[in-house]
Scaffold this active site. Sequence first.
Site, PDB file in Angstrom:
ATOM      1  N   ASP A  13     -33.088  20.172 -12.418  1.00  0.00           N
ATOM      2  CA  ASP A  13     -33.781  18.956 -12.876  1.00  0.00           C
ATOM      3  C   ASP A  13     -33.782  17.833 -11.843  1.00  0.00           C
ATOM      4  OD1 ASP A  13     -34.139  20.300 -15.291  1.00  0.00           O
ATOM      5  OD2 ASP A  13     -32.247  19.541 -16.087  1.00  0.00           O
ATOM      6  N   GLU A  14     -33.809  18.192 -10.580  1.00  0.00           N
ATOM      7  CA  GLU A  14     -33.767  17.185  -9.511  1.00  0.00           C
ATOM      8  C   GLU A  14     -35.122  16.529  -9.297  1.00  0.00           C
ATOM      9  OE1 GLU A  14     -32.984  20.382  -9.152  1.00  0.00           O
ATOM     10  OE2 GLU A  14     -30.885  20.567  -8.552  1.00  0.00           O
ATOM     11  N   LYS A  16     -38.013  18.851  -8.815  1.00  0.00           N
ATOM     12  CA  LYS A  16     -38.723  19.852  -8.001  1.00  0.00           C
ATOM     13  C   LYS A  16     -40.210  19.876  -8.343  1.00  0.00           C
ATOM     14  CE  LYS A  16     -35.866  22.898  -9.695  1.00  0.00           C
ATOM     15  NZ  LYS A  16     -34.875  22.037 -10.363  1.00  0.00           N
ATOM     16  N   ASN A  38     -36.398  29.186 -18.577  1.00  0.00           N
ATOM     17  CA  ASN A  38     -35.267  28.247 -18.635  1.00  0.00           C
ATOM     18  C   ASN A  38     -35.607  26.994 -17.825  1.00  0.00           C
ATOM     19  OD1 ASN A  38     -35.205  29.766 -16.256  1.00  0.00           O
ATOM     20  ND2 ASN A  38     -32.999  30.028 -16.209  1.00  0.00           N
ATOM     21  N   GLY A  40     -37.803  23.841 -16.504  1.00  0.00           N
ATOM     22  CA  GLY A  40     -38.747  22.890 -17.084  1.00  0.00           C
ATOM     23  C   GLY A  40     -39.094  21.896 -16.001  1.00  0.00           C
ATOM     24  N   HIS A  41     -40.302  21.986 -15.476  1.00  0.00           N
ATOM     25  CA  HIS A  41     -40.698  21.138 -14.344  1.00  0.00           C
ATOM     26  C   HIS A  41     -41.739  20.128 -14.808  1.00  0.00           C
ATOM     27  CE1 HIS A  41     -39.305  24.441 -11.304  1.00  0.00           C
ATOM     28  NE2 HIS A  41     -38.358  24.032 -12.116  1.00  0.00           N
ATOM     29  N   GLN A 223     -34.068  25.820 -11.183  1.00  0.00           N
ATOM     30  CA  GLN A 223     -32.616  25.547 -11.266  1.00  0.00           C
ATOM     31  C   GLN A 223     -32.138  24.830  -9.994  1.00  0.00           C
ATOM     32  OE1 GLN A 223     -33.574  29.164 -12.228  1.00  0.00           O
ATOM     33  NE2 GLN A 223     -34.086  27.993 -14.022  1.00  0.00           N
ATOM     34  N   PRO A 303     -29.227  16.355 -24.416  1.00  0.00           N
ATOM     35  CA  PRO A 303     -28.895  15.241 -23.513  1.00  0.00           C
ATOM     36  C   PRO A 303     -28.272  15.794 -22.234  1.00  0.00           C
ATOM     37  CG  PRO A 303     -27.650  15.090 -25.585  1.00  0.00           C
ATOM     38  CD  PRO A 303     -28.499  16.320 -25.677  1.00  0.00           C
ATOM     39  N   ARG A 330     -35.507   9.833  -7.920  1.00  0.00           N
ATOM     40  CA  ARG A 330     -34.978   8.938  -8.948  1.00  0.00           C
ATOM     41  C   ARG A 330     -34.146   7.790  -8.377  1.00  0.00           C
ATOM     42  NH1 ARG A 330     -34.136  10.878 -14.810  1.00  0.00           N
ATOM     43  NH2 ARG A 330     -36.183  11.683 -15.131  1.00  0.00           N
TER      44      ARG A 330
HETATM   45  P1  GDP Z   1     -37.264  19.739 -12.190  1.00  0.00           P
HETATM   46  O1  GDP Z   1     -36.792  20.727 -13.168  1.00  0.00           O
HETATM   47  O2  GDP Z   1     -36.454  19.727 -10.931  1.00  0.00           O
HETATM   48  O3  GDP Z   1     -38.733  19.849 -11.875  1.00  0.00           O
HETATM   49  O4  GDP Z   1     -37.038  18.306 -12.862  1.00  0.00           O
HETATM   50  P2  GDP Z   1     -37.358  17.893 -14.392  1.00  0.00           P
HETATM   51  O5  GDP Z   1     -38.819  17.758 -14.547  1.00  0.00           O
HETATM   52  O6  GDP Z   1     -36.655  18.770 -15.342  1.00  0.00           O
HETATM   53  O7  GDP Z   1     -36.624  16.506 -14.458  1.00  0.00           O
HETATM   54  C1  GDP Z   1     -36.930  15.488 -13.571  1.00  0.00           C
HETATM   55  C2  GDP Z   1     -37.367  14.273 -14.368  1.00  0.00           C
HETATM   56  O8  GDP Z   1     -37.404  13.168 -13.489  1.00  0.00           O
HETATM   57  C3  GDP Z   1     -38.780  14.380 -14.930  1.00  0.00           C
HETATM   58  O9  GDP Z   1     -38.815  13.694 -16.146  1.00  0.00           O
HETATM   59  C4  GDP Z   1     -39.630  13.696 -13.885  1.00  0.00           C
HETATM   60  O10 GDP Z   1     -40.821  13.174 -14.425  1.00  0.00           O
HETATM   61  C5  GDP Z   1     -38.708  12.598 -13.453  1.00  0.00           C
HETATM   62  N1  GDP Z   1     -38.818  12.122 -12.077  1.00  0.00           N
HETATM   63  C6  GDP Z   1     -39.022  12.819 -10.924  1.00  0.00           C
HETATM   64  N2  GDP Z   1     -38.911  12.013  -9.863  1.00  0.00           N
HETATM   65  C7  GDP Z   1     -38.616  10.777 -10.346  1.00  0.00           C
HETATM   66  C8  GDP Z   1     -38.331   9.514  -9.739  1.00  0.00           C
HETATM   67  O11 GDP Z   1     -38.297   9.368  -8.529  1.00  0.00           O
HETATM   68  N3  GDP Z   1     -38.047   8.488 -10.576  1.00  0.00           N
HETATM   69  C9  GDP Z   1     -38.033   8.606 -11.926  1.00  0.00           C
HETATM   70  N4  GDP Z   1     -37.753   7.545 -12.650  1.00  0.00           N
HETATM   71  N5  GDP Z   1     -38.281   9.780 -12.523  1.00  0.00           N
HETATM   72  C10 GDP Z   1     -38.564  10.845 -11.748  1.00  0.00           C
HETATM   73  P1  IMO Z   2     -34.965  23.529 -13.737  1.00  0.00           P
HETATM   74  O1  IMO Z   2     -35.821  24.511 -12.966  1.00  0.00           O
HETATM   75  C1  IMO Z   2     -31.134  22.533 -15.560  1.00  0.00           C
HETATM   76  C2  IMO Z   2     -28.689  25.864 -17.034  1.00  0.00           C
HETATM   77  C3  IMO Z   2     -28.519  25.933 -18.537  1.00  0.00           C
HETATM   78  C4  IMO Z   2     -27.139  26.542 -18.613  1.00  0.00           C
HETATM   79  C5  IMO Z   2     -27.139  27.532 -17.466  1.00  0.00           C
HETATM   80  C6  IMO Z   2     -27.455  28.966 -17.870  1.00  0.00           C
HETATM   81  O2  IMO Z   2     -35.718  22.766 -14.746  1.00  0.00           O
HETATM   82  O3  IMO Z   2     -34.138  22.704 -12.820  1.00  0.00           O
HETATM   83  P2  IMO Z   2     -29.721  30.161 -18.612  1.00  0.00           P
HETATM   84  O4  IMO Z   2     -30.660  29.892 -19.735  1.00  0.00           O
HETATM   85  O5  IMO Z   2     -30.334  30.083 -17.248  1.00  0.00           O
HETATM   86  O6  IMO Z   2     -28.951  31.424 -18.797  1.00  0.00           O
HETATM   87  O7  IMO Z   2     -28.608  28.978 -18.696  1.00  0.00           O
HETATM   88  O8  IMO Z   2     -28.129  27.071 -16.559  1.00  0.00           O
HETATM   89  N1  IMO Z   2     -30.104  25.818 -16.577  1.00  0.00           N
HETATM   90  C7  IMO Z   2     -30.707  24.701 -16.145  1.00  0.00           C
HETATM   91  N2  IMO Z   2     -30.269  23.422 -16.072  1.00  0.00           N
HETATM   92  N3  IMO Z   2     -32.375  22.837 -15.115  1.00  0.00           N
HETATM   93  C8  IMO Z   2     -32.819  24.116 -15.149  1.00  0.00           C
HETATM   94  O9  IMO Z   2     -33.992  24.484 -14.599  1.00  0.00           O
HETATM   95  C9  IMO Z   2     -31.991  25.114 -15.715  1.00  0.00           C
HETATM   96  N4  IMO Z   2     -32.110  26.427 -15.919  1.00  0.00           N
HETATM   97  C10 IMO Z   2     -30.952  26.852 -16.427  1.00  0.00           C
HETATM   98  O10 IMO Z   2     -28.561  24.650 -19.109  1.00  0.00           O
HETATM   99  O11 IMO Z   2     -26.160  25.573 -18.338  1.00  0.00           O
HETATM  100 MG    MG Z   3     -36.110  20.798 -15.148  1.00  0.00          MG
END
Ligand code: GDP
Ligand code: IMO
Ligand code: MG
Length: 424
Positions: A13-14, A16, A38, A40-41, A223, A303, A330
């Site tokens: 969730d960085e 990506k 698993n 979520g981008h 991940q 959360p 972020r």
């Molecule tokens: P991913 O799984 O690495 O693609 O990241 P996620 O989408 O799960 O979580 C990243 C969250 O941060 C999302 O809600 C994005 O919309 C949000 N996001 C990404 N870059 C930034 C940023 O620079 N600032 C803020 N406030 N939100 C960001």
């Molecule tokens: P993105 O691509 C954050 C975590 C789960 C759990 C562990 C194992 O959005 O960054 P799994 O279902 O893979 O067997 O769960 O890995 N996990 C993630 N956490 N972002 C993800 O993907 C994740 N994919 C798996 O929460 O701790």
């Molecule tokens: Mg994610």
Amino acid sequence: MPATAVIGGQWGDEGKGKIVDLLAQEAHIVARFSGGDNAGHTIINPFGEFRLHLVPSGIFAPRATSIIGNGVVINPAVLLDEMDQLNQHGVDTTRLIVSDRAHLIMPYHLLLDGLEEKLRAGKAIGTTGKGIGPAYADKVARTGIRAGELLDKETWRERLRCILDYKNAILTKVHGVSPLSLDEIYEQYSRYGERLAPYIRETTVMIDEALNQGKLVLLEGAQGAMLDPDFGTYPYTTSSSPLTGGSCLGTGLAPNRLDRMIGIFKAYCTRVGGGPFPTELHGETCELIRERAHEYGTTTGRPRRCGWFDAIAGRHSSRINGFTEVAITRLDVLDILPRLKICIGYRLDEQDIDYFPANIAAVEKCQPVYEELEGWLSPTSDIREFQQLPLKARQYIERLEELISCRAGIISVGADREQTIIRP
Ligand code: GDP
Ligand code: IMO
Ligand code: MG
């Protein structure tokens, strides 16, 4: 042009999705290489706001072909639903390709993910419940079913029959639940196969040819490094490799063709699910970050646990990935904090250590050693040039660069594609 990998540097969730969507504008191919739904981008761009789980984040790019690589495990129902939703929003999915070598998530994988978590009781991993672990376990146990097999209806029914006999024995005798029906699964997955048939292809040749023609191939990580089954907080990890090494294995790209490796790091840390997290915060600062940044899982809505930037985990991640640069996302979330902490070491059994231990019992005992910096206390979301950032924000980034020995070429100051600082 060579291949570029975009890799999660922390616990997922960085951001990506945001960075890949941005870089994909110039790409010829964008390929996912690991994980399944698993992931979520989140992407916010002129098409709207999207949460992609399987479709690569390059799907919005005008010229890019999106590949779901051999290293991904696919739940066909989720993929088809995601494609339908994209189409409803005017996004073209005709340039999507699914590797014939990618494994499928089957109904028993979903069931077993939940049942195995229950048996772990207090030691549950906190998986996403999407069947990921059981699907990868079958891949290496050689009892998986691959996307390409669906195209040969007769052969795959026989394989499914053998596999299901065994799975049903486990479901009934170990877990005491009802068996699954061969006919139902066969018919359901045959229908998925018919719908996906136009998309399922061999993919390694097209990646190779694109690179031979000097085109940009972008590999989209899922991940993050600290969830890697070898180098993360095992067993609190996922089941496929999110690393640059994994990006080659998950697409068939030869390692010598990969020359830009971008590690994505949040300006702080989060983690969702169980497992050790040395810089985890509890209380007011955690709540402040979580609510301000809406730190809730994109896939499960749980959360996210929040903590300070961990430069020991960061350096570990940079070392095993060989990042050529990092993207810090972020940064804007920290705009309101008067003081910031960065973990620069761990104290373990009365000793200072500067590496990430393999054993989680040791990681759980590690006390973070912090360095404190003053916050910049001014908004950064509208800034587009590094030099325009407040001095203290620049100093914060420069300190992170120094600690993880990698230059930050991209700084993200908001969720929108435009809210990005690209350093020359
Ligand atoms: P991913 O799984 O690495 O693609 O990241 P996620 O989408 O799960 O979580 C990243 C969250 O941060 C999302 O809600 C994005 O919309 C949000 N996001 C990404 N870059 C930034 C940023 O620079 N600032 C803020 N406030 N939100 C960001
Ligand atoms: P993105 O691509 C954050 C975590 C789960 C759990 C562990 C194992 O959005 O960054 P799994 O279902 O893979 O067997 O769960 O890995 N996990 C993630 N956490 N972002 C993800 O993907 C994740 N994919 C798996 O929460 O701790
Ligand atoms: Mg994610």
